[in-house]
Design a protein around this motif. Structure first.
Motif, PDB file in Angstrom:
ATOM      1  N   LEU A   3       0.788  -1.218   0.000  1.00  0.00           N
ATOM      2  CA  LEU A   3       0.000   0.000   0.000  1.00  0.00           C
ATOM      3  C   LEU A   3       0.827   1.279   0.000  1.00  0.00           C
ATOM      4  N   LYS A   4       2.106   1.196   0.277  1.00  0.00           N
ATOM      5  CA  LYS A   4       2.933   2.394   0.362  1.00  0.00           C
ATOM      6  C   LYS A   4       2.907   3.167  -0.955  1.00  0.00           C
ATOM      7  N   ASN A   5       2.444   4.423  -0.880  1.00  0.00           N
ATOM      8  CA  ASN A   5       2.368   5.347  -2.023  1.00  0.00           C
ATOM      9  C   ASN A   5       1.373   4.929  -3.103  1.00  0.00           C
ATOM     10  N   LYS A   6       0.551   3.926  -2.832  1.00  0.00           N
ATOM     11  CA  LYS A   6      -0.548   3.639  -3.753  1.00  0.00           C
ATOM     12  C   LYS A   6      -1.561   4.782  -3.682  1.00  0.00           C
ATOM     13  N   VAL A   7      -2.327   4.956  -4.748  1.00  0.00           N
ATOM     14  CA  VAL A   7      -3.238   6.096  -4.865  1.00  0.00           C
ATOM     15  C   VAL A   7      -4.685   5.624  -4.848  1.00  0.00           C
ATOM     16  N   ALA A   8      -5.472   6.226  -3.970  1.00  0.00           N
ATOM     17  CA  ALA A   8      -6.890   5.895  -3.859  1.00  0.00           C
ATOM     18  C   ALA A   8      -7.739   7.131  -4.153  1.00  0.00           C
ATOM     19  N   TYR A   9      -8.911   6.887  -4.714  1.00  0.00           N
ATOM     20  CA  TYR A   9      -9.898   7.944  -4.956  1.00  0.00           C
ATOM     21  C   TYR A   9     -11.181   7.548  -4.253  1.00  0.00           C
ATOM     22  N   ILE A  10     -11.713   8.451  -3.425  1.00  0.00           N
ATOM     23  CA  ILE A  10     -12.938   8.186  -2.669  1.00  0.00           C
ATOM     24  C   ILE A  10     -13.950   9.274  -2.992  1.00  0.00           C
ATOM     25  N   THR A  11     -15.094   8.891  -3.558  1.00  0.00           N
ATOM     26  CA  THR A  11     -16.155   9.874  -3.780  1.00  0.00           C
ATOM     27  C   THR A  11     -16.949  10.038  -2.482  1.00  0.00           C
ATOM     28  N   GLY A  12     -17.491  11.230  -2.280  1.00  0.00           N
ATOM     29  CA  GLY A  12     -18.175  11.496  -1.015  1.00  0.00           C
ATOM     30  C   GLY A  12     -17.237  11.353   0.160  1.00  0.00           C
ATOM     31  N   GLY A  13     -16.010  11.868   0.014  1.00  0.00           N
ATOM     32  CA  GLY A  13     -14.977  11.636   1.014  1.00  0.00           C
ATOM     33  C   GLY A  13     -14.827  12.711   2.062  1.00  0.00           C
ATOM     34  N   SER A  14     -15.725  13.693   2.078  1.00  0.00           N
ATOM     35  CA  SER A  14     -15.542  14.808   3.008  1.00  0.00           C
ATOM     36  C   SER A  14     -16.059  14.522   4.407  1.00  0.00           C
ATOM     37  N   LYS A  15     -16.854  13.471   4.581  1.00  0.00           N
ATOM     38  CA  LYS A  15     -17.373  13.128   5.906  1.00  0.00           C
ATOM     39  C   LYS A  15     -17.828  11.672   5.905  1.00  0.00           C
ATOM     40  N   GLY A  16     -18.265  11.219   7.072  1.00  0.00           N
ATOM     41  CA  GLY A  16     -18.860   9.888   7.182  1.00  0.00           C
ATOM     42  C   GLY A  16     -17.928   8.767   6.786  1.00  0.00           C
ATOM     43  N   ILE A  17     -18.487   7.775   6.098  1.00  0.00           N
ATOM     44  CA  ILE A  17     -17.717   6.590   5.730  1.00  0.00           C
ATOM     45  C   ILE A  17     -16.529   6.951   4.859  1.00  0.00           C
ATOM     46  N   GLY A  18     -16.732   7.806   3.870  1.00  0.00           N
ATOM     47  CA  GLY A  18     -15.641   8.174   2.977  1.00  0.00           C
ATOM     48  C   GLY A  18     -14.466   8.784   3.720  1.00  0.00           C
ATOM     49  N   PHE A  19     -14.762   9.668   4.665  1.00  0.00           N
ATOM     50  CA  PHE A  19     -13.715  10.301   5.471  1.00  0.00           C
ATOM     51  C   PHE A  19     -13.019   9.265   6.347  1.00  0.00           C
ATOM     52  N   GLY A  20     -13.799   8.368   6.967  1.00  0.00           N
ATOM     53  CA  GLY A  20     -13.224   7.330   7.810  1.00  0.00           C
ATOM     54  C   GLY A  20     -12.290   6.411   7.040  1.00  0.00           C
ATOM     55  N   VAL A  21     -12.672   6.072   5.815  1.00  0.00           N
ATOM     56  CA  VAL A  21     -11.809   5.235   4.975  1.00  0.00           C
ATOM     57  C   VAL A  21     -10.544   6.000   4.603  1.00  0.00           C
ATOM     58  N   ALA A  22     -10.697   7.276   4.249  1.00  0.00           N
ATOM     59  CA  ALA A  22      -9.528   8.085   3.887  1.00  0.00           C
ATOM     60  C   ALA A  22      -8.507   8.120   5.016  1.00  0.00           C
ATOM     61  N   GLU A  23      -8.970   8.297   6.247  1.00  0.00           N
ATOM     62  CA  GLU A  23      -8.063   8.322   7.396  1.00  0.00           C
ATOM     63  C   GLU A  23      -7.248   7.037   7.489  1.00  0.00           C
ATOM     64  N   LYS A  24      -7.915   5.901   7.347  1.00  0.00           N
ATOM     65  CA  LYS A  24      -7.237   4.610   7.477  1.00  0.00           C
ATOM     66  C   LYS A  24      -6.235   4.384   6.347  1.00  0.00           C
ATOM     67  N   LEU A  25      -6.608   4.771   5.129  1.00  0.00           N
ATOM     68  CA  LEU A  25      -5.703   4.564   3.992  1.00  0.00           C
ATOM     69  C   LEU A  25      -4.458   5.441   4.116  1.00  0.00           C
ATOM     70  N   LEU A  26      -4.641   6.666   4.578  1.00  0.00           N
ATOM     71  CA  LEU A  26      -3.487   7.548   4.786  1.00  0.00           C
ATOM     72  C   LEU A  26      -2.531   6.978   5.827  1.00  0.00           C
ATOM     73  N   LYS A  27      -3.084   6.458   6.916  1.00  0.00           N
ATOM     74  CA  LYS A  27      -2.246   5.875   7.962  1.00  0.00           C
ATOM     75  C   LYS A  27      -1.495   4.648   7.473  1.00  0.00           C
TER      76      LYS A  27
END
Length: 236
Positions: A3-27
């Motif tokens: 996963l290091k430096n892989k790129v993800a795109y999340i629609t509806g990512g500003s809150k809720g599930i999308g935001f929660g997923v974004a946090e985990k992927l960044l970590k």
């Protein structure tokens, strides 16, 4: 998948599930692009995520294929690749079918169903190059119908069918495709304001952990349809 430096795109990512997923992927070391209907909300979310080098805020209305194509182009211009897509954007209106408005019906169809098609259509060539992963955020409402849910059920049943058919179409390109079907999640969906009353529900970060589990699974195995629900019902 490393996963290091892989790129993800999340629609509806500003809150809720999308935001929660974004946090985990960044970590986990990934770079993450999040989109929403206004750039202001996604930029605010990007600030909360706090990793300016690895977060890209985008404005895209998933009901418009042109918007999604522009979002994907921006991601490729910025990072040169796209490895994971989560089609998460969604809306819900709940009313008996004789009381549901034409506007409410079409908003759900255009966002929840047409949106997942637009996101995949815009990203599929990039995913072919990366042999990436496309995920949709459906719902247990995609297999369980309920009163006042005709419009929402129609879209989520459609998302499940769409995703499973797309999985069969795309696996010959080594693209993995899954749909995640949560039950009750502690989000802002349908006007809810998450607080202690939602502690019994699935939390957005739990869906993030699930996404990571899917990405880390051995490539020979594909969980193509995943139902997930609270371990116990609300203790009322």
């Amino acid at each position: 998948m490393d996963l290091k430096n892989k790129v993800a795109y999340i629609t509806g990512g500003s809150k809720g599930i999308g935001f929660g997923v974004a946090e985990k992927l960044l970590k986990a070391g990934m770079r993450v692009a999040i989109s929403g209907r206004t750039l202001k909300t996604t930029e605010q979310a990007a600030q909360y995520l706090g990793d300016s080098q690895n977060v890209l805020a985008l404005e895209s209305d998933v009901t418009k294929l042109s918007d999604e194509k522009a979002a994907i182009e921006k991601i490729l211009d910025t990072w040169g690749q796209l490895d994971v897509v989560l089609a998460n954007a969604g809306v819900g209106h709940f009313a008996p079918i004789d009381q549901m408005s034409d506007e409410q019906w079409h908003q759900m169809i255009n966002t929840n169903l047409n949106g997942v098609f637009h996101t995949l259509k815009a990203s599929v060539e990039a995913l072919k190059k990366s042999k990436g992963y496309y995920m949709t955020l459906a719902s247990l409402a995609g297999t369980n119908f309920f009163a006042s849910g005709a419009g929402y059920n129609a879209t989520k049943f459609g998302v499940v069918g769409f995703t499973q058919a797309a999985m069969l179409d795309l696996r010959k390109y080594d693209i993995k495709v899954s749909t995640i079907m949560p039950g009750s999640v502690a989000t802002h969906f349908n006007g809810n304001e998450p607080d202690e009353k939602d502690a019994w529900k699935i939390q957005p970060e739990d869906i993030g952990e699930l996404v990571l589990d899917l990405l880390k699974m051995h490539p020979r195995t594909l969980p193509s349809k995943i139902e997930v629900r609270p371990s116990r019902p609300d203790k009322k």
